[in-house]
Design an enzyme around this catalytic site. Structure first.
Site, PDB file in Angstrom:
ATOM      1  N   PRO A   4      -6.449   1.419  -1.522  1.00 40.70           N
ATOM      2  CA  PRO A   4      -5.948   0.058  -1.297  1.00 40.70           C
ATOM      3  C   PRO A   4      -5.550  -0.684  -2.570  1.00 40.70           C
ATOM      4  O   PRO A   4      -6.206  -1.646  -2.985  1.00 40.70           O
ATOM      5  CB  PRO A   4      -7.135  -0.622  -0.605  1.00 40.70           C
ATOM      6  CG  PRO A   4      -8.329   0.091  -1.144  1.00 40.70           C
ATOM      7  CD  PRO A   4      -7.921   1.505  -1.406  1.00 40.70           C
ATOM      8  N   CYS A   5      -4.448  -0.268  -3.162  1.00 40.28           N
ATOM      9  CA  CYS A   5      -3.977  -0.930  -4.378  1.00 40.28           C
ATOM     10  C   CYS A   5      -3.550  -2.366  -4.083  1.00 40.28           C
ATOM     11  O   CYS A   5      -3.413  -3.181  -4.997  1.00 40.28           O
ATOM     12  CB  CYS A   5      -2.839  -0.133  -5.014  1.00 40.28           C
ATOM     13  SG  CYS A   5      -1.459   0.173  -3.921  1.00 40.28           S
TER      14      CYS A   5
END
Lengths: 151, 201
Positions: free
Chosen positions: B168-169
């Site tokens: 989850p950048c």
């Protein structure tokens, strides 16, 4: 860059299947088709030239057809009625038998030239002969087909 | 005019049954000849392409209508033995659906990290551990990866993330509260953070 293998399937599987159907008959064509693409998958990572992938696949297909004939020495047209109903039943068993009666070189050359619609130069590349020799094989094959099938 | 079709025409028009591609895929899988299996997945943030190797998920890409580009990159960087295999992507698809429905907060998937290396991989692994709905700064992530002064490198690593959403950048933002960048477009980052309730103050 080597194209993703899925693209070879999308672009060339129908042509390979047509070539094999003409070469070994509709019953055996599917087996030869599977053998062809499995062999291609095995060899693909090591393949150096990717400028004529259709030719490469058809070369493998021709070898599979030759292997097939070595084992069975005949074509079978028996399974045509077993095809799904929505498929047009447009394979003339007499034509398949006539093509099968040709010597291998003529049979492959005729199938490549007309069923998969390749120019003589490509037929020659796949068969490992000169374009003149390919043209001769096609010519002789067609001549014989007219005698056998036309009568 | 000749009523009878010529033999050449007859050959040209010859019909052949379609090849059985499903059977081919089954056999190729059984014989371990498929290095990358892929399928597209529809989502609220656009079409995604999920690709798995035997090790795990290697790519989740925003296709933006350019599936071929994604596949060519995989061919170059992982292996050209790529086949479309929707069944192999079923678990990924199900978990993504649940995530977008708001009922899944953690992904339980094997990941193939081979598209990243070195410090970038450390950054991505640290990012993978950020909990749902939580925000970290580039500097936070750099610190977790072992070098708090490398926030620019962290930004680059996140920009090259080949498994967005699942790694989850989007949960990494600028110090001071700016959203920072996002490869798929900032509106996607906003959508994901909104979905997770991370934008509420």
């Amino acid at each position: 860059m080597k194209p993703p293998f899925q693209r070879l399937i999308d672009d060339h599987s129908a042509a390979v299947k047509r070539f094999l159907t003409a070469s070994v008959g509709p019953t055996e064509a599917e087996d030869c088709f599977q053998e062809t693409f499995i062999a291609a998958l095995r060899a693909y990572p090591g393949l150096k030239r990717t400028d004529n992938l259709r030719g490469w696949l058809l070369t493998i297909a021709r070898n599979k057809a030759i292997d097939h004939f070595r084992v069975t020495k005949r074509v079978s047209v028996g399974a045509v009625p077993e095809l799904p109903h929505h498929d047009p039943p447009a394979i003339d068993p007499a034509l398949i038998q006539a093509v099968a009666s040709l010597p291998e070189k003529q049979r492959s050359a005729v199938a490549l030239r007309y069923v998969t619609d390749l120019p003589f130069k490509d037929v020659a590349d796949i068969m490992g002969c000169s374009p003149e020799a390919a043209r001769r094989s096609v010519h002789e094959g067609i001549k014989k087909l007219r005698e056998v099938w036309g009568s | 005019m000749n009523m009878k079709k010529t033999i050449e025409e007859e050959l040209r028009n010859m019909n052949a049954p379609a090849p059985d591609i499903t059977a081919l895929l089954d056999r190729a899988m059984t014989e371990d000849l498929v290095d990358v299996a892929y399928a597209t997945v529809d989502s609220p943030v656009g079409q995604l392409l999920a690709a798995s190797t035997p090790k795990g998920l290697v790519t989740l890409a925003y296709t933006e209508g350019r599936i071929e580009d994604v596949l060519e990159r995989l061919s170059e960087r992982v292996s050209p033995r790529i086949m479309e295999a929707p069944e192999r992507i079923d678990t990924v698809r199900r978990q993504l659906d649940q995530y977008f429905e708001g009922v899944r907060k953690d992904f339980d998937l094997d990941i193939d990290w081979s598209l990243s290396s070195g410090f970038a991989r450390k950054i991505l692994r640290a990012t993978a551990r950020i909990p749902y709905g939580k925000l970290l700064t580039y500097r936070d992530v750099a610190r977790k990866a072992g070098n708090e002064w490398a926030s620019r490198a962290a930004g680059n690593a996140l920009g090259s993330n080949s498994i967005p959403i699942i790694v989850p950048c989007h949960r990494v933002i600028r110090t001071g509260g700016g959203l920072g960048g996002y490869t798929g477009g900032l509106s996607k980052k906003e959508f994901l953070l909104d979905l997770e309730g991370a934008l509420e103050v």
